[in-house]
Scaffold this motif. Structure first.
Motif, PDB file in Angstrom:
ATOM      1  N   ASN A   1      -5.463   9.649   4.116  1.00  0.00           N
ATOM      2  CA  ASN A   1      -5.022   8.694   3.449  1.00  0.00           C
ATOM      3  C   ASN A   1      -3.598   8.096   3.964  1.00  0.00           C
TER       4      ASN A   1
ATOM      5  N   THR B   1       4.937   2.124   5.000  1.00  0.00           N
ATOM      6  CA  THR B   1       4.364   3.119   4.263  1.00  0.00           C
ATOM      7  C   THR B   1       3.970   4.347   5.158  1.00  0.00           C
TER       8      THR B   1
ATOM      9  N   ILE C   1      -2.397   9.682  -4.388  1.00  0.00           N
ATOM     10  CA  ILE C   1      -2.453   9.397  -3.248  1.00  0.00           C
ATOM     11  C   ILE C   1      -3.920   8.929  -2.656  1.00  0.00           C
TER      12      ILE C   1
ATOM     13  N   VAL D   1       1.007   5.555  -0.596  1.00  0.00           N
ATOM     14  CA  VAL D   1       0.512   6.301   0.349  1.00  0.00           C
ATOM     15  C   VAL D   1       1.576   6.166   1.729  1.00  0.00           C
TER      16      VAL D   1
ATOM     17  N   ARG E   1       2.842  -1.743   0.963  1.00  0.00           N
ATOM     18  CA  ARG E   1       1.478  -1.159   0.777  1.00  0.00           C
ATOM     19  C   ARG E   1       0.400  -2.586   0.221  1.00  0.00           C
TER      20      ARG E   1
ATOM     21  N   ALA F   1      -0.667   9.556   4.030  1.00  0.00           N
ATOM     22  CA  ALA F   1       0.541   9.705   2.862  1.00  0.00           C
ATOM     23  C   ALA F   1       1.603  10.630   3.522  1.00  0.00           C
TER      24      ALA F   1
ATOM     25  N   GLY G   1       4.993   8.753   1.661  1.00  0.00           N
ATOM     26  CA  GLY G   1       5.548  10.062   2.221  1.00  0.00           C
ATOM     27  C   GLY G   1       6.872  10.140   1.817  1.00  0.00           C
TER      28      GLY G   1
ATOM     29  N   ALA H   1       3.655   8.264  -3.389  1.00  0.00           N
ATOM     30  CA  ALA H   1       2.247   8.491  -3.461  1.00  0.00           C
ATOM     31  C   ALA H   1       1.190   7.537  -3.716  1.00  0.00           C
TER      32      ALA H   1
ATOM     33  N   GLY I   1      -4.671   5.401  -1.621  1.00  0.00           N
ATOM     34  CA  GLY I   1      -5.269   5.214  -0.117  1.00  0.00           C
ATOM     35  C   GLY I   1      -6.237   4.404  -0.015  1.00  0.00           C
TER      36      GLY I   1
ATOM     37  N   SER J   1      -4.082  14.082   2.086  1.00  0.00           N
ATOM     38  CA  SER J   1      -2.626  13.503   2.310  1.00  0.00           C
ATOM     39  C   SER J   1      -2.716  12.681   3.698  1.00  0.00           C
TER      40      SER J   1
END
Length: 449
Positions: free
Chosen positions: A171, A393, A81, A57, A420, A173, A59, A54, A85, A168
Motif C-alpha cells: 500500500n 504520500t 493502511i 498511506v 492522498r 505506506a 509513512g 496511515a 490504500g 504496509s
C-alpha cells in the motif's frame, strides 16, 4: 431535520473527502486510547498525525511505530493502511460483495472518482480484480517475508512481521516495526544488502504504485494480446524513472562512506535501486537519508513530486501527468501541434488537466514549504523534502518529522490529506458547483517566452 438532511446532495469528490476524514478521526480516537500505546497515551494531535499518515498511506511518523504502539495500536494502524490504500469505497464494496448487496449508481459514481476512471463501465468488475490481486500479492509477499525473518525473529514474530510489512509496503505506506530491534526510525537500514528483503519490498512497492488498472491489464494480456495506452505509458515511465533514479543515486553516493560507500558492489546496486523505487511514494529506506549528499536529496524530491501512477496506492502528480508534460515540451520544441504517445494523439482536455494538476500541486508544495520555513528551525531543503514527501504520500524524511512544531504537524497533516485525495479532487469537493458557460469570449493572443 431528516427532510433537510435528505435534501443535501453530496458530489462523489465531497463523499470521498468526508469518508477519508471520518476514517482518520476514528483512527485518531482509537490511537489516543491507553491500550494503544506502550507508555503515556498519545496526545490527540500526534494520534491525528499518525492516523492521517496511515490512512493516506504516507509513512511520516512523529513517534516510532514499533516502540510506541502496542499490538492493539499496531493493528489499528495496519487496518487504516489497508483501508486507506485500497480506498474506503473499495473496502465498502468488498463488504457489499460479502453481503451480496447490489452496488447502486451513486456508489458506482463514487468508485469511478476514487479509481480515477473516465467512465463507470466495468467499474465493479475492476473493483473485484483490485481486491483479488491485492490480497494475493500481499499473501505471497507475507509468506516470503515470514520465511526470511524466521531466521532473525523466530516463527511467531516473523509471521506477524511478514503480514504487517507486506500490507504496509504494497500500500506504499512505509510504516515499519523494526524500531525495538534495530533502533527507532531505522526502517530497513539493517537489510541494506539483503537480496530477498530488498527485492520483495521493491516488488511490492512497484506493484502497488503501478495502479490497479495496469495490473488488471497485465493479467488480461495473455487473453487480449494488447495493452492499453494508459498501461504502456505507466509501464514505460515507471521503468525509466526507476532506472534513471538508480543511476543518479549510484553515481552521487558511490563514494559516500555514510551511504553506499560502505557497501559491497551488489549492496551498492541494491541500495541505489531501493532508494530510487521508494520515493515513488513508499516511505521505507535502507540507508540513512540524512547522510545522502544534497544533490541526491534534491533528486529524490523530484521523484517524490512525480510519485506513482493513477488508480494506485501512491500519490504525487502521477507518472501519466509527468509523461504528458514531457510530451508537450517535446512537441513544442519539434514544432508539432499534437502530443503523440505510442501512435496515439492526446486530447486537449488531458493536456489541460495535466498542466492544472501540476500547477496546483506545485503551488501547494511551495506555499506549505514557505510557511514551515518561518516556523521550523531547519534548512530549506530539509523542509522542502518533508513537504514533498507529505504531498506525494511518500513517508521519507531527513529527520524533521519528530521535531515539527504543533503548527508544522497540522500543515503536514493537511498536505498528506490533500496529497492522498489529489489536489483537484479536494478542489472539486470544496469549490462551488461548476456551471456550463452560456457564451465564449473572442480568442486573444499574447506573447509567450
Amino acid at each position: 431535520m431528516n427532510s433537510s438532511l435528505k435534501k443535501i446532495k453530496l458530489t462523489p469528490p465531497q463523499i470521498l473527502v468526508i469518508g477519508f476524514a471520518a476514517i482518520i478521526l476514528v483512527g485518531a480516537g482509537l490511537l489516543t486510547l491507553p491500550i494503544a500505546s506502550t507508555g503515556t497515551p498519545l496526545s490527540f494531535l500526534n494520534a491525528l498525525f499518525t492516523a492521517t499518515s496511515a490512512t493516506c498511506v504516507t509513512g511520516l511518523v512523529v513517534v516510532d511505530t514499533g516502540s510506541t504502539f502496542t499490538f492493539f495500536g499496531q493493528i489499528v494502524i495496519i487496518t487504516l493502511i489497508q483501508v486507506g490504500g485500497l480506498g474506503f469505497m473499495t473496502m465498502a464494496t468488498l463488504i457489499a460483495f460479502m453481503l451480496k448487496k447490489r452496488i447502486s449508481l451513486k456508489e458506482r459514481l463514487i468508485l469511478q472518482e476514487a479509481m480515477n476512471q473516465g467512465s463507470m463501465e466495468g467499474i465493479v468488475r475492476l473493483i473485484r480484480k483490485v481486491i483479488a490481486y491485492s490480497l494475493t500479492i500481499e499473501l505471497v509477499a507475507a509468506i516470503i517475508f515470514s520465511i526470511r525473518w524466521s531466521f532473525d525473529l523466530g516463527p511467531g514474530k516473523a509471521i506477524y512481521y511478514g503480514i504487517w510489512h507486506a500490507i504496509s509496503f504494497f500500500n506504499n505506506a512505509g510504516f515499519d516495526l523494526f524500531g525495538p530491534i534495530t533502533g527507532p526510525f531505522s526502517s530497513l537500514t539493517s537489510y541494506a544488502d539483503d537480496f530477498i528483503v530488498n527485492v520483495v519490498s521493491m516488488g511490492l512497492i512497484i506493484l502497488g504504485g503501478l495502479g490497479f488498472i495496469v495490473m488488471a491489464d497485465l493479467m488480461d494480456y495473455k487473453k487480449n494480446k494488447r495493452l492499453s495506452l494508459h498501461s504502456k505509458v505507466v509501464l514505460s515511465a515507471t521503468g525509466a524513472l526507476i532506472l534513471i533514479g538508480a543511476i543518479v543515486i549510484y553515481v552521487f553516493e558511490y563514494t559516500n562512506p555514510k551511504t553506499l560507500g560502505s557497501l559491497n558492489w551488489y549492496g551498492k546496486i541494491l541500495a541505489a535501486f531501493f532508494q530510487s523505487v521508494t520515493p515513488r511514494t513508499a516511505g521505507a529506506n535502507t540507508v540513512d537519508l540524512g547522510a545522502l549528499r544534497q544533490a541526491s536529496q534534491f533528486f529524490m524530491v523530484l521523484l517524490m513530486f512525480i510519485g506513482a501512477s493513477p488508480g494506485s496506492t501512491g500519490g504525487g502528480i502521477k507518472t501519466t501527468t509527468f509523461t504528458t508534460l514531457i510530451g508537450a515540451m517535446l512537441a513544442m520544441i519539434r514544432g508539432k501541434e499534437d502530443i503523440v504517445l505510442f501512435h496515439n494523439r492526446l486530447g486537449k482536455d488531458r493536456i489541460l488537466k495535466a498542466i492544472t494538476l501540476t500547477m496546483v500541486a506545485l503551488f501547494l508544495v511551495i506555499f506549505v514549504t514557505m510557511l514551515l520555513s518561518t516556523t521550523e528551525d531547519h534548512s530549506l531543503l530539509m523542509i522542502l523534502f518533508e513537504v514533498t514527501s507529505a504531498f506525494g504520500t511518500v513517508g521519507l524524511t531527513l529527520g524533521l518529522t519528530s521535531d515539527l512544531s504543533e503548527f508544522g504537524k497540522m500543515m503536514i497533516i493537511f498536505t498528506m490529506f490533500a496529497g492522498r485525495l489529489g489536489p483537484l479532487t479536494l478542489a472539486y469537493a470544496l469549490g462551488p458547483k461548476a456551471e456550463k458557460e452560456l457564451y465564449r469570449y473572442p480568442e486573444g493572443k499574447i506573447t509567450i517566452g
